[in-house]
Design a protein around this motif. Structure first.
Motif, PDB file in Angstrom:
ATOM      1  N   GLU A   4       1.057  -1.420   0.130  1.00  0.00           N
ATOM      2  CA  GLU A   4      -0.023  -0.011   0.119  1.00  0.00           C
ATOM      3  C   GLU A   4       0.850   1.390   0.023  1.00  0.00           C
ATOM      4  O   GLU A   4       2.025   1.312   0.545  1.00  0.00           O
ATOM      5  CB  GLU A   4      -0.993   0.043   1.309  1.00  0.00           C
ATOM      6  CG  GLU A   4      -2.133  -0.928   1.110  1.00  0.00           C
ATOM      7  CD  GLU A   4      -2.734  -0.977  -0.019  1.00  0.00           C
ATOM      8  OE1 GLU A   4      -3.241   0.394  -0.442  1.00  0.00           O
ATOM      9  OE2 GLU A   4      -3.031  -1.884  -0.707  1.00  0.00           O
ATOM     10  N   MET A   5       0.402   2.351  -0.512  1.00  0.00           N
ATOM     11  CA  MET A   5       1.028   3.585  -0.488  1.00  0.00           C
ATOM     12  C   MET A   5       0.822   4.420   0.316  1.00  0.00           C
ATOM     13  O   MET A   5      -0.750   4.794   0.607  1.00  0.00           O
ATOM     14  CB  MET A   5       0.841   4.143  -1.911  1.00  0.00           C
ATOM     15  CG  MET A   5       1.380   5.587  -2.267  1.00  0.00           C
ATOM     16  SD  MET A   5       2.160   5.721  -3.871  1.00  0.00           S
ATOM     17  CE  MET A   5       0.660   5.604  -4.734  1.00  0.00           C
ATOM     18  N   GLU A   6       1.401   5.095   1.118  1.00  0.00           N
ATOM     19  CA  GLU A   6       1.112   5.950   2.372  1.00  0.00           C
ATOM     20  C   GLU A   6       1.160   7.413   2.215  1.00  0.00           C
ATOM     21  O   GLU A   6       0.332   8.021   2.645  1.00  0.00           O
ATOM     22  CB  GLU A   6       2.135   5.240   3.623  1.00  0.00           C
ATOM     23  CG  GLU A   6       1.872   3.958   4.189  1.00  0.00           C
ATOM     24  CD  GLU A   6       3.093   3.727   5.281  1.00  0.00           C
ATOM     25  OE1 GLU A   6       3.707   4.416   5.528  1.00  0.00           O
ATOM     26  OE2 GLU A   6       2.806   2.391   5.947  1.00  0.00           O
ATOM     27  N   ARG A   7       2.236   7.539   1.150  1.00  0.00           N
ATOM     28  CA  ARG A   7       2.037   9.205   0.912  1.00  0.00           C
ATOM     29  C   ARG A   7       2.607   9.359  -0.320  1.00  0.00           C
ATOM     30  O   ARG A   7       3.596   8.753  -0.792  1.00  0.00           O
ATOM     31  CB  ARG A   7       3.030   9.980   2.040  1.00  0.00           C
ATOM     32  CG  ARG A   7       3.007  11.368   1.710  1.00  0.00           C
ATOM     33  CD  ARG A   7       3.855  12.125   2.928  1.00  0.00           C
ATOM     34  NE  ARG A   7       3.375  12.217   4.117  1.00  0.00           N
ATOM     35  CZ  ARG A   7       3.804  11.405   5.239  1.00  0.00           C
ATOM     36  NH1 ARG A   7       4.803  10.727   4.963  1.00  0.00           N
ATOM     37  NH2 ARG A   7       3.225  11.291   6.478  1.00  0.00           N
ATOM     38  N   PHE A  29      -5.901   3.722  -3.394  1.00  0.00           N
ATOM     39  CA  PHE A  29      -5.184   3.651  -2.076  1.00  0.00           C
ATOM     40  C   PHE A  29      -5.927   4.650  -1.051  1.00  0.00           C
ATOM     41  O   PHE A  29      -5.314   5.769  -0.708  1.00  0.00           O
ATOM     42  CB  PHE A  29      -3.625   4.288  -2.460  1.00  0.00           C
ATOM     43  CG  PHE A  29      -3.075   3.695  -3.472  1.00  0.00           C
ATOM     44  CD1 PHE A  29      -2.382   2.300  -3.148  1.00  0.00           C
ATOM     45  CD2 PHE A  29      -3.214   3.987  -4.642  1.00  0.00           C
ATOM     46  CE1 PHE A  29      -1.675   1.780  -4.345  1.00  0.00           C
ATOM     47  CE2 PHE A  29      -2.460   3.635  -5.738  1.00  0.00           C
ATOM     48  CZ  PHE A  29      -1.752   2.274  -5.435  1.00  0.00           C
ATOM     49  N   CYS A  32      -3.811   6.405   1.860  1.00  0.00           N
ATOM     50  CA  CYS A  32      -2.766   7.446   1.257  1.00  0.00           C
ATOM     51  C   CYS A  32      -2.754   8.820   1.273  1.00  0.00           C
ATOM     52  O   CYS A  32      -3.901   9.540   1.220  1.00  0.00           O
ATOM     53  CB  CYS A  32      -2.635   6.877  -0.181  1.00  0.00           C
ATOM     54  SG  CYS A  32      -1.262   7.918  -1.086  1.00  0.00           S
ATOM     55  N   GLU A  33      -1.922   9.516   2.038  1.00  0.00           N
ATOM     56  CA  GLU A  33      -1.973  11.082   2.287  1.00  0.00           C
ATOM     57  C   GLU A  33      -1.409  11.392   0.863  1.00  0.00           C
ATOM     58  O   GLU A  33      -0.322  11.150   0.185  1.00  0.00           O
ATOM     59  CB  GLU A  33      -1.122  11.284   3.435  1.00  0.00           C
ATOM     60  CG  GLU A  33      -0.925  12.957   3.352  1.00  0.00           C
ATOM     61  CD  GLU A  33      -0.201  13.385   4.529  1.00  0.00           C
ATOM     62  OE1 GLU A  33       0.298  14.491   4.642  1.00  0.00           O
ATOM     63  OE2 GLU A  33       0.433  12.637   5.267  1.00  0.00           O
ATOM     64  N   ASP A  54       6.180   7.830  -0.707  1.00  0.00           N
ATOM     65  CA  ASP A  54       6.401   6.611  -1.335  1.00  0.00           C
ATOM     66  C   ASP A  54       6.900   6.660  -2.705  1.00  0.00           C
ATOM     67  O   ASP A  54       7.710   5.837  -3.408  1.00  0.00           O
ATOM     68  CB  ASP A  54       5.471   5.627  -1.125  1.00  0.00           C
ATOM     69  CG  ASP A  54       5.072   5.200   0.130  1.00  0.00           C
ATOM     70  OD1 ASP A  54       5.918   4.780   0.684  1.00  0.00           O
ATOM     71  OD2 ASP A  54       3.906   5.566   0.546  1.00  0.00           O
TER      72      ASP A  54
END
Length: 214
Positions: A4-7, A29, A32-33, A54
């Motif tokens: 997963e992409m967080e930012r 996502f 995701c931020e 990311d």
């Protein structure tokens, strides 16, 4: 299991394009931020504040860059951050040059939404995304572009060692030329093989030659 992409940081001077990409990312996502920048200077400011991301989605044509100067600046100042070029311009030369300059992928704006998501997931998993438009008949160009992009991840010393390998030098000759130990040369060669996804030094030389490295 998908990573997963967080930012993520979107860099595009068109707000409508940023809105569209934001919408796609929010759906794909949800946790995701999403950071945004309308120019390279804004992107550098955001990354300089210590906001770990990311990946960066960088438009090829923004006002304060010239062709790949934005990509080069981000790679120089934030080498650990994958930068994916996003562009409406689509030709083999542009894609190859972008990957050779250190892009982690080249995503055409014309891709379908699910294809864009698949491309970003490939980058998250450590792969280099190359658009399928290059076609099966151009596998050699695709392989060369991938190899050049991987060569770009080598350290300066590893690049020198690879050049010696391409020139047919043995480890002991390389050690003498660089005034380092054999152990150091072997460590460099191992790192080169790993980064180039090569199974032997001969394979690494073949890949480098096919890509036009010299």
């Amino acid at each position: 299991m998908n990573i997963e992409m967080e930012r993520v940081l979107i860099v595009d001077d068109h707000s409508l394009v940023r809105d569209g990409m934001r919408s796609l990312l929010e759906i794909s996502f949800p946790d995701c931020e999403i950071l945004e920048a309308g120019a390279l200077t804004e992107a550098v400011d955001a990354l300089s504040r210590g906001d770990e991301v990311d990946m960066v989605l960088l438009d090829l044509n923004i006002p304060d860059v010239t062709r790949f100067s934005g990509l080069t600046e981000l790679r120089d100042h934030f080498p650990s951050v994958p930068v994916v070029m996003v562009s409406g311009q689509l030709d083999r030369i542009t894609v190859r040059e972008a990957l050779a300059a250190g892009a982690a992928g080249f995503v055409p704006k014309s891709l379908k939404r699910n294809e864009i998501v698949d491309a970003l997931r490939q980058v998250l998993e450590g792969e280099i995304y190359i658009p399928e438009f290059l076609g099966e008949e151009d596998d050699a160009s695709r392989e060369a572009a991938q190899t050049l992009a991987r060569i770009d991840t080598l350290t300066p010393q590893q690049t020198v060692v690879l050049r010696h390998l391409v020139n047919g030098k043995l480890n002991k000759q390389i050690a003498y030329e660089l005034n380092v130990s054999m152990t150091t040369v072997k460590a460099h060669v191992s790192a080169i093989l790993q980064k180039l996804h090569a199974y032997s030094r001969t394979h690494a030389v073949i890949l480098a030659n096919r890509a036009g490295f010299n």
